[in-house]
Write a protein that holds these residues in place. Structure first.
Motif, PDB file in Angstrom:
ATOM      1  N   TYR A  51      -0.721  -1.846  -8.643  1.00 50.46           N
ATOM      2  CA  TYR A  51      -0.112  -1.012  -9.679  1.00 50.46           C
ATOM      3  C   TYR A  51      -0.109  -1.746 -11.015  1.00 50.46           C
ATOM      4  O   TYR A  51      -0.364  -1.151 -12.052  1.00 50.46           O
ATOM      5  CB  TYR A  51       1.314  -0.619  -9.273  1.00 50.46           C
ATOM      6  CG  TYR A  51       1.993   0.265 -10.291  1.00 50.46           C
ATOM      7  CD1 TYR A  51       1.747   1.633 -10.306  1.00 50.46           C
ATOM      8  CD2 TYR A  51       2.862  -0.262 -11.238  1.00 50.46           C
ATOM      9  CE1 TYR A  51       2.364   2.457 -11.242  1.00 50.46           C
ATOM     10  CE2 TYR A  51       3.480   0.549 -12.169  1.00 50.46           C
ATOM     11  CZ  TYR A  51       3.224   1.906 -12.171  1.00 50.46           C
ATOM     12  OH  TYR A  51       3.825   2.710 -13.102  1.00 50.46           O
ATOM     13  N   ARG A  96       2.695   7.881  -5.080  1.00 49.24           N
ATOM     14  CA  ARG A  96       2.159   7.001  -6.114  1.00 49.24           C
ATOM     15  C   ARG A  96       0.627   6.995  -6.050  1.00 49.24           C
ATOM     16  O   ARG A  96      -0.040   7.053  -7.071  1.00 49.24           O
ATOM     17  CB  ARG A  96       2.691   5.589  -6.003  1.00 49.24           C
ATOM     18  CG  ARG A  96       2.088   4.711  -7.118  1.00 49.24           C
ATOM     19  CD  ARG A  96       2.430   3.268  -6.997  1.00 49.24           C
ATOM     20  NE  ARG A  96       3.675   2.991  -7.685  1.00 49.24           N
ATOM     21  CZ  ARG A  96       4.243   1.796  -7.688  1.00 49.24           C
ATOM     22  NH1 ARG A  96       3.699   0.803  -7.003  1.00 49.24           N
ATOM     23  NH2 ARG A  96       5.358   1.590  -8.343  1.00 49.24           N
ATOM     24  N   LEU A 100      -1.766   7.943  -9.088  1.00 48.62           N
ATOM     25  CA  LEU A 100      -2.794   7.056  -9.643  1.00 48.62           C
ATOM     26  C   LEU A 100      -4.168   7.722  -9.610  1.00 48.62           C
ATOM     27  O   LEU A 100      -4.965   7.564 -10.531  1.00 48.62           O
ATOM     28  CB  LEU A 100      -2.808   5.718  -8.893  1.00 48.62           C
ATOM     29  CG  LEU A 100      -1.563   4.845  -9.086  1.00 48.62           C
ATOM     30  CD1 LEU A 100      -1.608   3.635  -8.155  1.00 48.62           C
ATOM     31  CD2 LEU A 100      -1.405   4.416 -10.536  1.00 48.62           C
TER      32      LEU A 100
END
Length: 138
Positions: A51, A96, A100
């Motif tokens: 991340y 997440r 992304l």
């Protein structure tokens, strides 16, 4: 950071690139990694990013995008002190990963040709001199 040969540059000026986050996995040090496949007409590149790599890309592109009057997409939010992603509260890790993926999709729809965006080209393994795992498409 763009390809050095004119052939490579002209190829990258018009080639469509498909980027998919294939999976996410936790390393021994408990860091979350994302396995990414970047595919064009000639090669498939395999990358592994955290991340924090996405965040660094986002920060590097903020100034460039505002100068070009483009809408830089939002990154999915970080977890609170890493607890949501360590415990995968509410499917945090999958959400997440999807966020992304959406971020990369939005970037690639706007960032053409990719060689005009050296930070993105480098992130995806298209910068000259980078060592990435790649295979020929055949």
């Amino acid at each position: 950071l763009a390809p050095t040969s004119s052939t490579a540059r002209s190829f990258m000026d018009c080639v469509p690139i498909q980027v998919d986050i294939i999976s996410c996995w936790r390393s021994e040090d408990k860091s979350m990694w994302y396995s990414i496949r970047a595919r064009d007409e000639r090669k498939v590149r395999w990358l592994h990013k955290r991340y924090s790599d996405f965040k660094a890309l986002h920060e590097a592109m903020l100034q460039m995008w505002s100068m070009r009057f483009l809408r830089l997409p939002s990154l999915p939010p970080p977890g609170l002190v890493g607890m949501r992603h360590k415990l995968d509260i509410g499917g945090f890790n999958v959400r997440r990963q999807w966020g992304l993926q959406s971020y990369l999709d939005d970037l690639l729809m706007q960032a053409r040709p990719i060689v005009s965006y050296p930070e993105l080209a480098e992130f995806l393994g298209y910068a000259s001199g980078m060592s990435v795992c790649e295979e020929s498409v055949g």
